[in-house]
Design a protein around this motif. Structure first.
Motif, short mmCIF file in Angstrom:
data_model
loop_
_atom_site.label_atom_id
_atom_site.label_comp_id
_atom_site.label_asym_id
_atom_site.label_seq_id
_atom_site.Cartn_x
_atom_site.Cartn_y
_atom_site.Cartn_z
N ILE A 1 39.34 24.00 33.34
CA ILE A 1 39.07 23.26 34.58
C ILE A 1 40.40 22.77 35.14
O ILE A 1 41.21 22.20 34.41
CB ILE A 1 38.14 22.05 34.34
CG1 ILE A 1 36.76 22.50 33.89
CG2 ILE A 1 38.03 21.21 35.62
CD1 ILE A 1 35.82 21.34 33.57
N SER B 1 45.46 21.53 34.00
CA SER B 1 44.48 22.59 33.81
C SER B 1 44.22 22.69 32.32
O SER B 1 45.13 23.04 31.56
CB SER B 1 45.03 23.92 34.36
OG SER B 1 44.15 24.98 34.08
N PHE C 1 37.43 23.08 28.69
CA PHE C 1 36.31 22.18 28.93
C PHE C 1 36.22 21.07 27.90
O PHE C 1 35.81 19.95 28.22
CB PHE C 1 35.00 22.98 28.92
CG PHE C 1 34.68 23.67 30.22
CD1 PHE C 1 35.68 24.30 30.95
CD2 PHE C 1 33.40 23.69 30.72
CE1 PHE C 1 35.39 24.94 32.15
CE2 PHE C 1 33.09 24.32 31.91
CZ PHE C 1 34.09 24.95 32.62
N VAL D 1 37.22 26.00 38.38
CA VAL D 1 37.25 26.59 37.04
C VAL D 1 38.05 27.89 37.11
O VAL D 1 38.12 28.53 38.16
CB VAL D 1 35.84 26.85 36.49
CG1 VAL D 1 35.11 25.54 36.27
CG2 VAL D 1 35.04 27.75 37.43
N THR D 2 38.63 28.28 35.97
CA THR D 2 39.54 29.43 35.98
C THR D 2 38.86 30.75 35.63
O THR D 2 39.53 31.78 35.55
CB THR D 2 40.68 29.20 34.97
OG1 THR D 2 40.12 29.09 33.65
CG2 THR D 2 41.46 27.94 35.30
N SER D 3 37.56 30.74 35.42
CA SER D 3 36.82 31.97 35.14
C SER D 3 36.43 32.64 36.45
O SER D 3 36.59 32.07 37.54
CB SER D 3 35.58 31.66 34.30
OG SER D 3 34.85 30.59 34.89
N ARG E 1 31.17 30.79 38.10
CA ARG E 1 30.98 29.36 37.90
C ARG E 1 30.35 29.10 36.53
O ARG E 1 29.61 29.93 36.01
CB ARG E 1 30.09 28.77 38.99
CG ARG E 1 30.72 28.79 40.38
CD ARG E 1 29.99 27.86 41.33
NE ARG E 1 30.54 27.93 42.68
CZ ARG E 1 30.41 26.97 43.59
NH1 ARG E 1 29.74 25.86 43.29
NH2 ARG E 1 30.93 27.11 44.79
N SER E 2 30.65 27.94 35.97
CA SER E 2 30.13 27.60 34.66
C SER E 2 28.83 26.81 34.79
O SER E 2 28.74 25.87 35.58
CB SER E 2 31.15 26.75 33.89
OG SER E 2 30.56 26.22 32.72
N THR F 1 34.97 28.58 41.51
CA THR F 1 36.04 29.28 40.82
C THR F 1 37.29 29.21 41.68
O THR F 1 37.23 28.91 42.87
CB THR F 1 35.67 30.76 40.59
OG1 THR F 1 35.60 31.42 41.86
CG2 THR F 1 34.34 30.89 39.87
#
Length: 321
Positions: free
Chosen positions: A126, A200, A203, A220-222, A225-226, A234
């Protein structure tokens, strides 16, 4: 002939000792080195795996935190340990993929010093700021950074934290100032206190503070979305970038030369831990994705990740130290 006979006898004795070790292993406590500080995601995940694995192995697994230099100090300790299965490394993308590109010289050969045991799982990061930063979105933060280059300080205590932010800066066309830390929890303390403006992190370290309102999550870095924090976009969504992705992963290693039968026992125990309901439920809230497999699977993943991180570090223009 006498010399040949002695060589053959020595080789036979070595094989006998190796076979005996594999049959009785483990017959004493095992040490698992976590190359990051207590409270970090690596530490939390390592402890959960250790607890489940010791149930299967019948011996305690004691966690030994050795933080420093993006995990290098702890990894070095394991690289130099006896290859008998009693010293494990709870490795990450830092220790087993990225360090060779981040450092001009390592005290061990990253590609040859370790034998892969098992892949444990991965988590996204994050990107967050101190609440006093006048940016409610990642786009607004980028605009602030463009208006005043290098005026925004960001914390980093691991390779994932450093590269994720430098990649973002490079792709967004901004300049930030890095402030290195020895541990993620220490960096988080300074983010909350306003010593640094941006951080950064995974989680496990970041999400509780975002939920508590102590820091402001931006993205978020993926690539998706989480479910743990669906309100955060994202990086790709927030900035209109197509190729940004960076996740942290965790894997178990032993010193090179550890007997294959010992590695097989550890792999079985690690995969059982990864598949357990307790571990999966414990880390579901931080987006932890498990993927049990063989040591060979981890070896292939390691080669791919090493190449991936080398490119990411080069693209982010991070100079080896």
């Amino acid at each position: 002939m006498r010399t040949l006979t002695r060589v053959i006898a020595a080789a036979a004795a070595t094989l006998a000792c190796t076979a005996a070790l594999a049959q009785t292993y483990p017959d004493k406590p095992i040490k698992a080195v976590v190359p990051f500080a207590a409270g970090s995601a690596t530490d939390q995940i390592g402890r959960a795996f250790a607890q489940k694995m010791q149930e299967a192995l019948g011996q305690p697994i004691v966690i030994d935190n050795k933080p420093g230099v993006n995990g290098m100090l702890g990894a070095d300790a394991v690289a130099k340990a006896a290859p008998d299965g009693y010293t494990l490394l709870i490795g990450t993308n830092s220790t087993n993929a990225a360090l060779k590109s981040l450092m001009k010289q390592l005290p061990y050969d990253q590609d040859k010093a370790f034998a892969p045991v098992a892949y444990m799982g991965s988590v996204p990061l994050i990107i967050a700021v101190n609440p006093d930063v006048p940016a409610k979105t990642l786009k607004e933060l980028v605009d602030l950074a463009k208006a005043k280059p290098k005026s925004i300080n960001f914390a980093s205590a691991s390779t994932s934290q450093l590269v994720s932010t430098e990649m973002l800066a490079g792709m967004a066309g901004i300049e930030l100032t890095n402030v290195p830390y020895k541990s993620g929890p220490a960096a988080m303390t300074d983010l909350i206190g306003g010593v640094v403006q941006m951080f950064s992190a995974d989680f496990a370290v970041m999400l509780p503070q975002v939920k508590a309102g102590k820091v402001r999550g931006l993205a978020v870095t993926s690539t998706k979305r989480s479910p743990a924090v669906p309100e955060l976009p994202t990086v790709n969504e927030a900035l209109g970038l197509k190729d940004y992705e960076l996740i942290a992963y965790f894997a178990m290693y032993v010193p090179a030369g550890t007997p294959a039968d010992v590695i097989a026992k550890l792999n079985k125990a690690a995969n059982a831990a990864a598949s357990s309901k307790e571990v999966q439920e414990k880390f579901a809230g931080i987006g932890f994705a498990v993927e049990p497999g063989t040591p060979e699977d981890l070896a292939k993943r390691g080669a791919t990740e090493t190449a991936k991180w080398a490119k990411a570090i080069k693209d982010a223009k991070i100079e080896p130290q």
